[in-house]
Scaffold this active site. Structure first.
Site, PDB file in Angstrom:
ATOM      1  N   ARG A   1      19.336  13.182  29.389  1.00  0.00           N
ATOM      2  CA  ARG A   1      19.943  12.319  30.406  1.00  0.00           C
ATOM      3  C   ARG A   1      21.218  11.700  29.829  1.00  0.00           C
ATOM      4  O   ARG A   1      21.246  11.306  28.656  1.00  0.00           O
ATOM      5  CB  ARG A   1      18.992  11.193  30.811  1.00  0.00           C
ATOM      6  CG  ARG A   1      17.873  11.615  31.755  1.00  0.00           C
ATOM      7  CD  ARG A   1      18.390  11.964  33.160  1.00  0.00           C
ATOM      8  NE  ARG A   1      17.333  12.370  34.057  1.00  0.00           N
ATOM      9  CZ  ARG A   1      16.960  13.638  34.272  1.00  0.00           C
ATOM     10  NH1 ARG A   1      17.562  14.627  33.642  1.00  0.00           N
ATOM     11  NH2 ARG A   1      16.006  13.910  35.131  1.00  0.00           N
TER      12      ARG A   1
ATOM     13  N   GLU B   1      27.317  10.934  36.093  1.00  0.00           N
ATOM     14  CA  GLU B   1      27.601  12.311  36.506  1.00  0.00           C
ATOM     15  C   GLU B   1      27.677  12.469  38.025  1.00  0.00           C
ATOM     16  O   GLU B   1      28.383  13.334  38.521  1.00  0.00           O
ATOM     17  CB  GLU B   1      26.604  13.311  35.904  1.00  0.00           C
ATOM     18  CG  GLU B   1      25.187  13.178  36.373  1.00  0.00           C
ATOM     19  CD  GLU B   1      24.248  14.105  35.580  1.00  0.00           C
ATOM     20  OE1 GLU B   1      24.334  14.135  34.349  1.00  0.00           O
ATOM     21  OE2 GLU B   1      23.433  14.772  36.222  1.00  0.00           O
TER      22      GLU B   1
ATOM     23  N   HIS C   1      24.778  19.764  34.730  1.00  0.00           N
ATOM     24  CA  HIS C   1      23.335  19.488  34.863  1.00  0.00           C
ATOM     25  C   HIS C   1      22.643  20.738  35.413  1.00  0.00           C
ATOM     26  O   HIS C   1      21.943  20.696  36.434  1.00  0.00           O
ATOM     27  CB  HIS C   1      23.070  18.272  35.764  1.00  0.00           C
ATOM     28  CG  HIS C   1      21.737  17.635  35.486  1.00  0.00           C
ATOM     29  ND1 HIS C   1      21.520  16.289  35.500  1.00  0.00           N
ATOM     30  CD2 HIS C   1      20.543  18.195  35.157  1.00  0.00           C
ATOM     31  CE1 HIS C   1      20.257  16.029  35.220  1.00  0.00           C
ATOM     32  NE2 HIS C   1      19.646  17.184  35.005  1.00  0.00           N
TER      33      HIS C   1
HETATM   34  P1  NAI Z   1       8.330  15.080  27.610  1.00  0.00           P
HETATM   35  O1  NAI Z   1       7.782  13.856  28.239  1.00  0.00           O
HETATM   36  O2  NAI Z   1       7.436  16.254  27.423  1.00  0.00           O
HETATM   37  O3  NAI Z   1       8.956  14.720  26.181  1.00  0.00           O
HETATM   38  C1  NAI Z   1       9.694  13.580  25.920  1.00  0.00           C
HETATM   39  C2  NAI Z   1       9.408  13.189  24.492  1.00  0.00           C
HETATM   40  O4  NAI Z   1      10.255  12.083  24.180  1.00  0.00           O
HETATM   41  C3  NAI Z   1       7.952  12.743  24.273  1.00  0.00           C
HETATM   42  O5  NAI Z   1       7.357  13.467  23.212  1.00  0.00           O
HETATM   43  C4  NAI Z   1       8.084  11.280  23.924  1.00  0.00           C
HETATM   44  O6  NAI Z   1       7.136  10.865  22.965  1.00  0.00           O
HETATM   45  C5  NAI Z   1       9.488  11.214  23.350  1.00  0.00           C
HETATM   46  N1  NAI Z   1      10.029   9.863  23.335  1.00  0.00           N
HETATM   47  C6  NAI Z   1       9.741   8.839  24.172  1.00  0.00           C
HETATM   48  N2  NAI Z   1      10.415   7.734  23.781  1.00  0.00           N
HETATM   49  C7  NAI Z   1      11.112   8.081  22.678  1.00  0.00           C
HETATM   50  C8  NAI Z   1      11.971   7.370  21.821  1.00  0.00           C
HETATM   51  N3  NAI Z   1      12.243   6.059  22.019  1.00  0.00           N
HETATM   52  N4  NAI Z   1      12.551   8.024  20.784  1.00  0.00           N
HETATM   53  C9  NAI Z   1      12.275   9.331  20.557  1.00  0.00           C
HETATM   54  N5  NAI Z   1      11.434  10.063  21.338  1.00  0.00           N
HETATM   55  C10 NAI Z   1      10.872   9.438  22.386  1.00  0.00           C
HETATM   56  O7  NAI Z   1       9.619  15.467  28.485  1.00  0.00           O
HETATM   57  P2  NAI Z   1      10.373  16.871  28.483  1.00  0.00           P
HETATM   58  O8  NAI Z   1       9.806  17.722  29.552  1.00  0.00           O
HETATM   59  O9  NAI Z   1      10.469  17.412  27.109  1.00  0.00           O
HETATM   60  O10 NAI Z   1      11.819  16.399  28.992  1.00  0.00           O
HETATM   61  C11 NAI Z   1      12.669  15.584  28.207  1.00  0.00           C
HETATM   62  C12 NAI Z   1      13.785  15.055  29.083  1.00  0.00           C
HETATM   63  O11 NAI Z   1      14.634  16.151  29.448  1.00  0.00           O
HETATM   64  C13 NAI Z   1      13.276  14.508  30.444  1.00  0.00           C
HETATM   65  O12 NAI Z   1      12.907  13.175  30.363  1.00  0.00           O
HETATM   66  C14 NAI Z   1      14.459  14.713  31.358  1.00  0.00           C
HETATM   67  O13 NAI Z   1      15.200  13.511  31.384  1.00  0.00           O
HETATM   68  C15 NAI Z   1      15.270  15.821  30.676  1.00  0.00           C
HETATM   69  N6  NAI Z   1      15.371  17.010  31.495  1.00  0.00           N
HETATM   70  C16 NAI Z   1      16.608  17.543  31.743  1.00  0.00           C
HETATM   71  C17 NAI Z   1      16.764  18.673  32.511  1.00  0.00           C
HETATM   72  C18 NAI Z   1      18.113  19.269  32.764  1.00  0.00           C
HETATM   73  O14 NAI Z   1      18.260  20.093  33.686  1.00  0.00           O
HETATM   74  N7  NAI Z   1      19.123  18.954  31.977  1.00  0.00           N
HETATM   75  C19 NAI Z   1      15.611  19.311  33.121  1.00  0.00           C
HETATM   76  C20 NAI Z   1      14.335  18.735  32.750  1.00  0.00           C
HETATM   77  C21 NAI Z   1      14.248  17.611  31.985  1.00  0.00           C
END
Ligand code: NAI
Length: 335
Positions: free
Chosen positions: A232, A261, A301
């Site tokens: 993000r 964005e 994005h």
């Molecule tokens: P997820 O929930 O599986 O993984 C997120 C990880 O971040 C978790 O392991 C969590 O423990 C960790 N986390 C939480 N707070 C943290 C902190 N303060 N410092 C370090 N790590 C921390 O989510 P996923 O599926 O891996 O997605 C990650 C992000 O990617 C989503 O939140 C979304 O914003 C973004 N995303 C972007 C897309 C795009 O098209 N560019 C598409 C899908 C997701």
């Protein structure tokens, strides 16, 4: 019969939903939800949206019958969850439609920067085959620092290991077994900043992670670091990133997401009367400067946007709504 309204969907997605819910009243809008739609959808019980529909407290106040929001995305920071909880509105997301899709895009940005693909292709398209300024670097043996090791981060780690990288992880909640299984190393944030050649962001946007990449954290990074952000835009302080690039502390950035964005994407938003109220103009200008920087590559994005991932999104969202209608809601973003 429930009333449902869907925003930001394409024709083929609408056909799937019509087949899924033949007995319900479905309203479709191509564009993101905005003030002008609220009167027309005031009786809806179920709302299907993508990330450009901002579901604020004010929007929720005008949808008194709303019982469920299905966001056709993983991220849900476009929805005021506190207000949803207060109003007992259930929110479902699509937890894992394309972890590997976004991971592949992340690796593509990383390789594109390392191999100088964009300037190389621009140059040969113009008929110029000179190698001047196109020296690249090897990925093998480099250290990749992942901030966030969930579904996407762990997929990135898997591919990075196959490319011969060392992978270090900062994630307070990381699955330690998976860290070991993938032969990665869990570290604290300072260690990651100091030792990574490439840093890639995969944490959600929340109050702890907003501007996790800022002036202070950039100062702790290796000189010549590369930053990749497919999570993000709000994770990165854009001004600090621009300063880091201008001082050459940061050698390059690959960004699929940007602060502001929506404002950058929709230039016609500039004409809206309350534009300045809704957007941080300073950040909008900085983002344009980032876009023009020669060591920055930006995709719009688009990381999630594979054919396969989109099909999974629609079917999972339809299933989320279906289960809600059966009284067994699933994929809830809060309990
Ligand atoms: P997820 O929930 O599986 O993984 C997120 C990880 O971040 C978790 O392991 C969590 O423990 C960790 N986390 C939480 N707070 C943290 C902190 N303060 N410092 C370090 N790590 C921390 O989510 P996923 O599926 O891996 O997605 C990650 C992000 O990617 C989503 O939140 C979304 O914003 C973004 N995303 C972007 C897309 C795009 O098209 N560019 C598409 C899908 C997701």
């Amino acid at each position: 019969m429930a009333q449902m309204a869907f925003f930001e969907l394409e024709g083929w997605e609408k056909s799937i939903l019509k087949k899924y819910f033949p007995k319900h009243k479905l309203l479709f809008f191509n564009e993101p939800l905005a003030e002008k739609h609220l009167q027309q959808i005031k009786n809806v019980e179920i709302l299907g949206v993508f990330i450009y529909s901002k579901i604020s407290k004010e929007v929720l106040a005008k949808l008194p019958k709303l019982k469920m929001i299905a966001t056709f995305s993983t991220g849900f920071d476009h929805i005021d969850l506190v207000e949803c909880k207060k109003r007992k509105i259930i929110v479902s997301n699509v937890p894992s439609y394309g972890s590997h899709t976004v991971a592949e895009h992340t690796i593509a940005l990383m390789l594109a920067l390392a191999k100088k693909l964009v300037p190389s292709i621009d140059r040969t398209r113009a008929g110029n085959f000179s190698l001047e300024g196109l020296r690249t670097f090897d990925i093998v043996g480099k250290t990749l620092g992942l901030i966030g090791f969930g579904k996407i981060g762990s997929h990135v780690a898997k591919v990075a290991k196959a490319l011969g990288m060392n992978v270090i992880i900062y994630d307070p909640y990381a699955d330690e077994n998976l860290v070991d299984l993938l032969d990665c190393k869990k570290v604290d944030l300072d260690y990651l900043l100091k030792h990574s050649d490439i840093i890639s962001l995969h944490a959600p946007l929340n109050e702890q992670t907003r501007h996790i990449i800022n002036k202070e954290t950039i100062a702790k990074m290796k000189n010549g670091v590369i930053l990749i952000n497919t999570a993000r835009g709000g994770l990165v302080d854009s001004k600090a990133l621009l300063d880091g690039l201008l001082s050459k502390k940061i050698a390059g950035a690959g960004l699929d997401v940007l602060e502001e964005e929506t404002a950058i994407r929709e230039e016609k938003e500039l004409l809206a009367p309350d534009y300045a109220k809704k957007h941080d103009l300073h950040t909008v200008v900085i983002t344009h400067m980032l876009r023009e920087h020669q060591n920055v590559i930006i995709t719009p994005h688009n990381a999630f946007n594979s054919k396969e991932a989109l099909e999974r999104i629609v079917y999972t969202s339809a299933e989320n709504i279906s289960k809600f209608l059966e009284g067994r809601p699933q994929n809830l973003v809060y309990k």
